[in-house]
Structures are given as structure tokens and as C-alpha cells.
Design an enzyme around this catalytic site. Sequence first.
Site, PDB file in Angstrom:
ATOM      1  N   GLY A   1       0.438  -1.201  -0.122  1.00  0.00           N
ATOM      2  CA  GLY A   1       0.290   0.249  -0.154  1.00  0.00           C
ATOM      3  C   GLY A   1       0.614   1.503  -0.090  1.00  0.00           C
ATOM      4  N   ASP A   2       0.542   2.698  -0.212  1.00  0.00           N
ATOM      5  CA  ASP A   2       1.199   3.628  -0.113  1.00  0.00           C
ATOM      6  C   ASP A   2       1.868   3.892  -1.556  1.00  0.00           C
ATOM      7  OD1 ASP A   2      -0.401   4.649   2.308  1.00  0.00           O
ATOM      8  OD2 ASP A   2       1.075   2.639   2.918  1.00  0.00           O
TER       9      ASP A   2
ATOM     10  N   GLY B   1       1.372   5.386  -4.399  1.00  0.00           N
ATOM     11  CA  GLY B   1       0.943   6.157  -5.162  1.00  0.00           C
ATOM     12  C   GLY B   1      -0.533   6.293  -6.281  1.00  0.00           C
ATOM     13  N   LYS B   2      -0.965   5.195  -5.153  1.00  0.00           N
ATOM     14  CA  LYS B   2      -2.714   4.552  -6.475  1.00  0.00           C
ATOM     15  C   LYS B   2      -3.204   6.047  -6.754  1.00  0.00           C
ATOM     16  CE  LYS B   2      -3.537   1.839  -3.611  1.00  0.00           C
ATOM     17  NZ  LYS B   2      -2.993   1.181  -2.215  1.00  0.00           N
TER      18      LYS B   2
ATOM     19  N   HIS C   1      -5.782   8.294   0.019  1.00  0.00           N
ATOM     20  CA  HIS C   1      -5.527   8.064  -1.621  1.00  0.00           C
ATOM     21  C   HIS C   1      -4.666   9.490  -2.088  1.00  0.00           C
ATOM     22  CE1 HIS C   1      -6.424   4.049  -3.279  1.00  0.00           C
ATOM     23  NE2 HIS C   1      -5.745   3.666  -2.000  1.00  0.00           N
TER      24      HIS C   1
ATOM     25  N   GLN D   1      -5.288  -0.865  -0.245  1.00  0.00           N
ATOM     26  CA  GLN D   1      -4.119  -1.383  -0.505  1.00  0.00           C
ATOM     27  C   GLN D   1      -3.243  -1.721  -0.997  1.00  0.00           C
ATOM     28  OE1 GLN D   1      -7.340  -2.535   2.139  1.00  0.00           O
ATOM     29  NE2 GLN D   1      -6.335  -2.779   3.754  1.00  0.00           N
TER      30      GLN D   1
ATOM     31  N   THR E   1      -4.858  -7.599   5.589  1.00  0.00           N
ATOM     32  CA  THR E   1      -6.000  -6.650   5.446  1.00  0.00           C
ATOM     33  C   THR E   1      -7.068  -8.041   4.915  1.00  0.00           C
ATOM     34  OG1 THR E   1      -7.714  -5.174   4.482  1.00  0.00           O
ATOM     35  CG2 THR E   1      -6.199  -6.620   3.580  1.00  0.00           C
TER      36      THR E   1
ATOM     37  N   LEU F   1      10.055   8.374  -7.339  1.00  0.00           N
ATOM     38  CA  LEU F   1      10.893   8.606  -8.366  1.00  0.00           C
ATOM     39  C   LEU F   1      12.184   9.968  -8.150  1.00  0.00           C
ATOM     40  CD1 LEU F   1      10.752   7.252 -11.639  1.00  0.00           C
ATOM     41  CD2 LEU F   1      12.185   6.946 -10.315  1.00  0.00           C
ATOM     42  N   ASP F   2      11.831  10.810  -6.973  1.00  0.00           N
ATOM     43  CA  ASP F   2      12.243  12.418  -6.922  1.00  0.00           C
ATOM     44  C   ASP F   2      12.904  11.590  -5.063  1.00  0.00           C
ATOM     45  OD1 ASP F   2       9.262  11.612  -6.068  1.00  0.00           O
ATOM     46  OD2 ASP F   2       9.452  13.429  -4.375  1.00  0.00           O
TER      47      ASP F   2
END
Length: 416
Positions: free
Chosen positions: A12-13, A15-16, A43, A223, A238, A329-330
Site C-alpha cells: 500500500g501507499d 501512489g495509486k 489515496h 491497499q 487486510t 522517483l524524486d
Amino acid sequence: MNHVMVVDLGYGDAGKGTVVDWLCASRPVHTVVRFNGGAQAAHNVVLRDGPHHTFAQFGSGTFRPGVRTHLSRHVVVDPLALAAEADHLTAVGVPDALDRLTVDGEALLATPYHQAANRAREIARGADRHGSCGLGVGEAVAYGLAHPDEAPRVADCAHPAVLRRRLSALRDRLTAELGPLDAPPVEDCLPAYAAFAERVAIVDRAWLAGVLRAGTCVFEGAQGVLLDEWHGFHPYTTWSTTTFANAEALLAEAGLAGTAQRLGVLRVTTTRHGPGPLVTEDPALPFADPRNPTNPWQGRFRFGHFDAVAHRYALEVAGGVDALALTHLDLAGPALRICRRYDTVDRLTPGPAGDLDRQAALTARLLRARPVLDEAPTDWPAAVAAELGAPLLLTSHGPTAEDKLPALAGAVSTPC
């Protein structure tokens, strides 16, 4: 129509939300279809001119004018949280989110009683907490499985007598099991649910077939695959199927099986919120995520080096993808490395769905594993595509749609 299904290939987390927003900004999209999870989703979408919203139940394309949201029957719906989310959207310039929402009447309700029970169980686990979000989503699913004919559902909100009976039975069963719950009386809850039924379009499962033929849809997962209820690392999982399976089932019911492109999202850093295996975790990594702070229920947000072993496992569990979206990517720099194998294994093998003893044994194995880290690749997108054997659709170098760079024209088709 060239529909797109978006799934997270991590914990999860990844960037969807920002990827869904980019899809809705870069092509005409009719509806974002949520196909798992519930109000615990977070999100984040940020617009170039500043507005920010953390999408939980509304689709992450809601900032884009005209894009609708459909909550399928696989979503656990929390009307009280939905109302608060709609209020925040109004405050950031989207006053019509509820007008663009449809909800399947078969969807389970998450209520204050589920939430109170969820928190009581998590507190009772003490040091063995699972990292629950504490919002009652898993509790609602568990209750629905145990009492399928009595579990409160969205359609009940339009029938106060039915909802009163079901909420009372729910409260009484959970109280008998856990003791007094920190939740309001049933009579105090009923007006809010009635208001929800009057304000929101509640539809049956046939509704979605028409939507899928009306225009391009983006199926937004919640998720991540590594948290999947059957294939994740039990018990740190989950109560939700986090693969493409629910979306594929909805498409098949509409006679559109196999018509959607599969897009897998993952970070250049492998992360997770809360306890459980994270083989490549490295506290020395100089990263922070202000949108994923430590909280009393999930715990802290953890960072690791890119874990190709875990992501290959997720890819196999999910049944493959047509393309990838690589985010954050930053953050790529000399401190970040890549893990292609662990000290004891270079491949995790998926097992049959439902064998939780096997998954628990896999969890124990991962908690003992140590990563073998290689130096950072000079070209992260190319390295990730090579490791996972899938093309890159886009790379993300920041939070907004404008920070996304298409990497492969046609990897996920533009609508016909």
C-alpha cells in the site's frame, strides 16, 4: 472501451491515488470504480495549484470535472466517514462529489459498532498488534461472513426498521463478546443513515454494466497485494482481496471479461505502515513521508530499499500486469539500493488461496530473512522493468499529475 485496473504491488501507499488522477487527467474517463477496501484507504492527490485531498471512498479522479465514482459491492461503505470526506472535498473546491456518486446496495456497512470492536480487539493484542487502521472495515467483513443474512448493508439505509433490527443485533452480539462498546445508541445512528440514503444514489449490481458501456472506467484498488487477505503475510494482512480479482469479476458479470488493462503501481522505495515483514527495511534511509505519519493504530511508516523479491511475488500473485507505474522517483539517490534476493531465498512462491497456516509460516521466514543489497542502478525505471519483466507506463517524480512522465506510449491504451 479500454478500461484500466490499478493495483498496488507492495504494502500500500505506493501512489495509486495520484496515478488514478493522472489517468483521469490524461484521457476522458467516465467513472472511477472502487473494488475493494473501505474508509481506511488514504489515496493522496495534490493539484498543481495547491488543493489536496486524501481520497478514502470517493474515486481519486474526483478533482477532474465530470468524473464519477461507483462504490461496488466489494467496498465496505462507511456513510459517516463519507459525509466528512464530501465536506472536505467541498472545502477544497469540489462541491458536487456526492452528485457524482453511486453505491451498490449490496455493499456492507461499516458502523460505529464495527469500529469500536476493531479497536477493542487491536488494543487487546498488546505488543502483537496487526497494524489495523482501527476503522472497523475488517470487522465488518468478518461479521458479514459470519452473519451474511443479518449484516447491515447499504440498501438497508433506505429501510429504517430493517436497519434498526440489524444494527441492534450487531451491537448485542459484539457487546456479548467484547463487553460494552464505545459507540452511540442505535437510535442516534439512524438519522445519519437515512440522510445518506436520501442524498446518495443507491443502485443494484446491474448498474455497473451500463456504466462500463457508457465510457472508459478506471478501477481503483485499495491497499496492496502484499497485504492480500489470502496471499499476504498473515496475520499482518487486510480483510480484503487486493489483487485484480474483484475488478475482473465485475467486468465478467458485465460480459466484458478481459477488456481492461492491468496497471501495477509501486514505489522506488519499498515501504509499509505498521508491523509485519519488511525485509529491506533500513532506518538509516534519509526519507520521510508527511502524508503517512505515525499514528496510534497503524504505528510508524517504515522505509526499505527496493525489494524486487517481494514485488515479483506480488506480481505473480496478481496474475501479471500489462504495465507498471513507478512512483517517488524524486527519492532515488545514492543511499537507495536494490534487493534482488535474500540471504536464504531469491524467489517467494505463492500458495493456494486460503492456506493461512502456510502464509503464517512464510511470514515467520520473512521475519528472519536478510536482504542482499546491490548498488543503486543508474537507470531506476529500466532496472525495475527488467527485474519485474513488465514495461513502464509512467514514472512519477512528485505528487501532481504534471510530475508524471509517460514512459511507454501504448502500454496502457488510450480510449477508443
